[in-house]
Motif scaffolding. Structure first.
Motif, PDB file in Angstrom:
ATOM      1  N   GLY A 139     -76.066  -5.367 -18.065  1.00 36.14           N
ATOM      2  CA  GLY A 139     -77.308  -5.732 -17.394  1.00 36.14           C
ATOM      3  C   GLY A 139     -78.064  -6.821 -18.141  1.00 36.14           C
ATOM      4  N   VAL A 140     -78.163  -6.689 -19.473  1.00 35.18           N
ATOM      5  CA  VAL A 140     -78.858  -7.697 -20.280  1.00 35.18           C
ATOM      6  C   VAL A 140     -78.146  -9.038 -20.200  1.00 35.18           C
ATOM      7  CG1 VAL A 140     -79.530  -8.325 -22.627  1.00 35.18           C
ATOM      8  CG2 VAL A 140     -79.864  -5.979 -21.827  1.00 35.18           C
ATOM      9  N   LEU A 141     -76.827  -9.025 -20.337  1.00 36.04           N
ATOM     10  CA  LEU A 141     -76.072 -10.273 -20.264  1.00 36.04           C
ATOM     11  C   LEU A 141     -76.090 -10.860 -18.853  1.00 36.04           C
ATOM     12  CD1 LEU A 141     -72.980  -9.312 -22.453  1.00 36.04           C
ATOM     13  CD2 LEU A 141     -74.882 -10.810 -23.087  1.00 36.04           C
ATOM     14  N   GLY A 142     -76.125  -9.991 -17.834  1.00 33.37           N
ATOM     15  CA  GLY A 142     -76.191 -10.473 -16.463  1.00 33.37           C
ATOM     16  C   GLY A 142     -77.476 -11.230 -16.180  1.00 33.37           C
ATOM     17  N   VAL A 143     -78.575 -10.759 -16.746  1.00 35.99           N
ATOM     18  CA  VAL A 143     -79.842 -11.475 -16.572  1.00 35.99           C
ATOM     19  C   VAL A 143     -79.753 -12.874 -17.171  1.00 35.99           C
ATOM     20  CG1 VAL A 143     -82.276 -11.493 -17.234  1.00 35.99           C
ATOM     21  CG2 VAL A 143     -81.216  -9.377 -16.439  1.00 35.99           C
ATOM     22  N   GLN A 144     -79.165 -12.984 -18.368  1.00 37.94           N
ATOM     23  CA  GLN A 144     -79.022 -14.301 -18.996  1.00 37.94           C
ATOM     24  C   GLN A 144     -78.093 -15.204 -18.188  1.00 37.94           C
ATOM     25  OE1 GLN A 144     -81.069 -15.016 -21.410  1.00 37.94           O
ATOM     26  NE2 GLN A 144     -81.770 -12.898 -21.249  1.00 37.94           N
ATOM     27  N   GLY A 200     -82.039  -7.371 -26.795  1.00 38.80           N
ATOM     28  CA  GLY A 200     -80.671  -7.776 -26.538  1.00 38.80           C
ATOM     29  C   GLY A 200     -80.498  -9.271 -26.696  1.00 38.80           C
ATOM     30  N   SER A 201     -81.447 -10.044 -26.148  1.00 44.97           N
ATOM     31  CA  SER A 201     -81.405 -11.500 -26.247  1.00 44.97           C
ATOM     32  C   SER A 201     -82.803 -12.047 -26.037  1.00 44.97           C
ATOM     33  CB  SER A 201     -80.442 -12.105 -25.225  1.00 44.97           C
ATOM     34  OG  SER A 201     -80.508 -13.512 -25.230  1.00 44.97           O
ATOM     35  N   PHE A 202     -83.097 -13.116 -26.758  1.00 42.98           N
ATOM     36  CA  PHE A 202     -84.355 -13.831 -26.568  1.00 42.98           C
ATOM     37  C   PHE A 202     -84.227 -14.918 -25.506  1.00 42.98           C
ATOM     38  CE2 PHE A 202     -86.990 -13.170 -30.671  1.00 42.98           C
ATOM     39  CZ  PHE A 202     -87.799 -12.265 -29.998  1.00 42.98           C
ATOM     40  N   GLY A 203     -83.094 -14.988 -24.845  1.00 44.59           N
ATOM     41  CA  GLY A 203     -82.855 -16.055 -23.884  1.00 44.59           C
ATOM     42  C   GLY A 203     -81.848 -17.039 -24.436  1.00 44.59           C
ATOM     43  N   ALA A 204     -81.966 -18.277 -24.023  1.00 49.20           N
ATOM     44  CA  ALA A 204     -81.014 -19.306 -24.443  1.00 49.20           C
ATOM     45  C   ALA A 204     -81.710 -20.652 -24.522  1.00 49.20           C
ATOM     46  CB  ALA A 204     -79.830 -19.380 -23.479  1.00 49.20           C
ATOM     47  N   ILE A 205     -81.166 -21.515 -25.360  1.00 48.53           N
ATOM     48  CA  ILE A 205     -81.623 -22.898 -25.462  1.00 48.53           C
ATOM     49  C   ILE A 205     -80.669 -23.767 -24.638  1.00 48.53           C
ATOM     50  CG2 ILE A 205     -82.051 -24.840 -26.999  1.00 48.53           C
ATOM     51  CD1 ILE A 205     -82.623 -22.874 -29.224  1.00 48.53           C
ATOM     52  N   THR A 206     -81.200 -24.397 -23.620  1.00 46.31           N
ATOM     53  CA  THR A 206     -80.404 -25.288 -22.767  1.00 46.31           C
ATOM     54  C   THR A 206     -81.052 -26.657 -22.772  1.00 46.31           C
ATOM     55  OG1 THR A 206     -79.816 -23.404 -21.357  1.00 46.31           O
ATOM     56  CG2 THR A 206     -79.384 -25.603 -20.503  1.00 46.31           C
ATOM     57  N   GLN A 207     -80.311 -27.664 -23.175  1.00 44.42           N
ATOM     58  CA  GLN A 207     -80.835 -29.017 -23.299  1.00 44.42           C
ATOM     59  C   GLN A 207     -80.430 -29.871 -22.103  1.00 44.42           C
ATOM     60  OE1 GLN A 207     -78.889 -30.024 -26.959  1.00 44.42           O
ATOM     61  NE2 GLN A 207     -80.539 -29.245 -28.248  1.00 44.42           N
TER      62      GLN A 207
END
Length: 546
Positions: free
Chosen positions: A301-306, A336-343
């Motif tokens: 679920g956590v990875l699916g949100v990301q 689980g995750s703070f999100g992601a950095i996408t440039q």
């Protein structure tokens, strides 16, 4: 001592000092130093100077002039046609009248810097920094563009200024002679015909403007940068390796979150490790293996949100032909995750694209998180799903005012007003996903929220929004215990605002601004913790008073 000098640079300096010898280092010197380009740096000659008698070259006589040594061989500074053109351009820029269009270039047998406090080594250092810095706009191209691109029907140029982070570009300031969008499209088309793919043209608000454009809206200027300077660099192999490592770490932190959610089933030594802040020694990892399988649904679920978050970005960027980098996931043991950095890997066409692409990711992640959170709460109140429920401390629901109120409304007062609450793991996954999406929608720096606010309200607005956000994070008003680590993460990785779009002036429209305002308001409600007195009154968690 061997030193290097540029022919055109020496000639420009000699001519300037011959016409009007200064007594101190002035702004003109700095302008001349900035005009050393890589093509002129290639024309270097070596001059040998010796500080003792009998050496070749010359020596300083103490008053800033070079004194000729009788036993030395003089070095001749070779002056090229390009050097004379540069010197003539310098005289025109400084307001010095040109004596004659047909006068021969000034040739000096020895380049002397009369009254200059900078020695040869310092001048060489300036040229070395120029060589190692970003490629600047060619002055000859600037002249061609001013003659063929701008004019009475588009944009009348009155002056020029440096443009870009390091002044590697040219900013043309002047008066707009038509509708800004039409003029910009025409200038872009003509620039492509004249220079090909060599430069990118930006339409930005005029810096330090004293008023608005007579046609309405802010006054605009046009900046020009080389494409290799303005466009983002491609993703390297090492960046792919780092992204893979962060992805594996995020999987581990998501599984750990799933194991921690089963705290009522874990062995006592494992529970102590998760709950006791003084516990240092980790438990035997073999004790956790039986709980990994049951932790996988929450990790999914956590990875699916990301995944939904990043897919939202890519779907919004694709029709606008905007390239994005590979996402760099940020692991966190609490969420689980703070999100992601996408440039961004290409220049954005306008501010509307910046807003739409920035909002698409958090909105997609929040949509999936809200669905999981709602379904999880419904399953938590269903007696047939009691075997899948896990018990969590009721104080968990005090971490968010909005999510706590929704949980209180569905689960009821008696269920929430207890030491532990039985909930479905989907509630935890949805809670973590909504919290992560809210953090990424904060209007600061290069976060999704910061990009959206910058695109909707302008770059100047992000300074005020960022100051308020940093203050609230520092005081713990937003995010509770996660405010400090999140604030440090933003300061280290995401504090820089997004670079300008090609069209950085045209407004995004009222409905986009309204949507962002509502989103920021909901973000505050999600991240605003509930203090004990209000929690006791609302029936969110069991608050013990002494």
């Amino acid at each position: 001592m061997a030193t290097f000098t540029s022919c055109s640079f020496s000639s420009a300096i000699n001519l300037r000092f011959h016409l009007n010898p200064p007594t101190s280092y002035t702004l003109k010197h700095r302008i001349q130093l900035r005009r050393i380009s890589k093509r002129n740096f290639g024309r270097l000659i070596i001059r040998s100077f010796s500080g003792t008698d009998g050496g070749n070259g010359g020596r300083n006589n103490g008053d800033g002039k070079l004194e000729k040594d009788n036993s030395s061989n003089t070095a001749t500074a070779t002056t090229t046609t390009t050097a004379s053109d540069d010197a003539a351009e310098d005289r025109r820029g400084a307001g010095v009248a040109k004596d004659s269009e047909d006068s021969p270039p000034s040739v000096s047998s020895r380049p002397t810097l009369v009254g200059s406090p900078y020695n040869n080594f310092q001048i060489d250092s300036f040229k070395l920094m120029e060589l190692l810095g970003p490629e600047k706009v060619d002055p000859s191209d600037v002249k061609i563009i001013k003659d063929k691109l701008f004019g009475y029907s588009t944009f009348w140029v009155t002056r020029e200024e440096p443009f870009g982070d390091l002044g590697e570009g040219i900013l043309f300031l002047g008066n707009l002679r038509g509708k800004r969008e039409d003029v910009f499209a025409k200038l872009q088309s003509q620039l492509s015909e004249i220079m090909g793919d060599k430069y990118n043209l930006f339409m930005v608000e005029e810096p330090n403007s004293e008023g608005e454009d007579p046609r309405g809206g802010p006054r605009v200027s046009f900046g020009m940068l080389r494409k290799e300077v303005s466009e983002p660099s491609p993703t390297t192999l090492w960046q792919y390796v780092i992204a893979l490592i962060l992805f594996l770490l995020t999987i581990g932190s998501s599984v750990e979150l799933g194991i921690a959610s089963q705290i009522n089933r874990l062995p006592p030594e494992v529970v102590k490790y998760f709950t006791d802040p003084n516990a240092i020694e980790p438990p035997d990892m073999q004790l956790l293996f039986p709980f990994v399988e049951s932790a996988l649904p929450l990790a999914y679920g956590v990875l699916g949100v990301q995944l939904f978050h990043e897919v939202g970005h890519f779907l919004a960027a694709f029709p606008r032909k905007v390239k994005l980098s590979i996402p760099y996931l940020i692991p966190n043991i609490t969420l689980g995750s703070f999100g992601a950095i996408t440039q961004f890997k290409s220049i954005l066409p306008d501010r509307k694209a910046l807003v739409d692409i920035s909002l698409a990711g958090p909105f997609a992640g929040a949509a999936l998180s809200s669905a999981m959170f709602a379904v999880g709460l419904l399953l938590s109140s269903n007696p047939t799903a009691s075997g899948d429920l896990v018990q969590v401390p009721s104080t968990l629901f005090q971490g968010s005012l909005l999510l706590g109120l929704i949980s209180r409304g569905i689960l009821g007062y008696s269920e929430m007003h207890a030491a532990a609450v039985s909930i479905h793991p989907l509630v935890i996954a949805g809670w973590c996903g909504l919290t992560t999406s809210a953090f990424n929608m904060l209007p600061v720096g290069c976060l999704d929220g910061g990009r959206a606010v910058q695109g909707a309200f302008g770059k100047s607005s992000i300074i005020a929004f960022g100051l308020v956000t940093y203050t609230m994070l520092g005081l713990g008003v937003l995010g509770g215990p996660l405010s400090l680590p999140w604030g440090l993460y933003v300061l280290l990785c995401q504090r820089t605002p997004e670079k300008p779009c090609l069209n950085d002036v045209t407004e995004v429209g009222t409905w986009r601004k309204t949507l962002i305002s509502v989103a920021v308001f909901l973000v505050v409600l999600v991240l605003l913790p509930v203090w004990d007195e209000l929690a006791e009154e609302l029936g969110i968690g069991l608050v013990s008073t002494f």
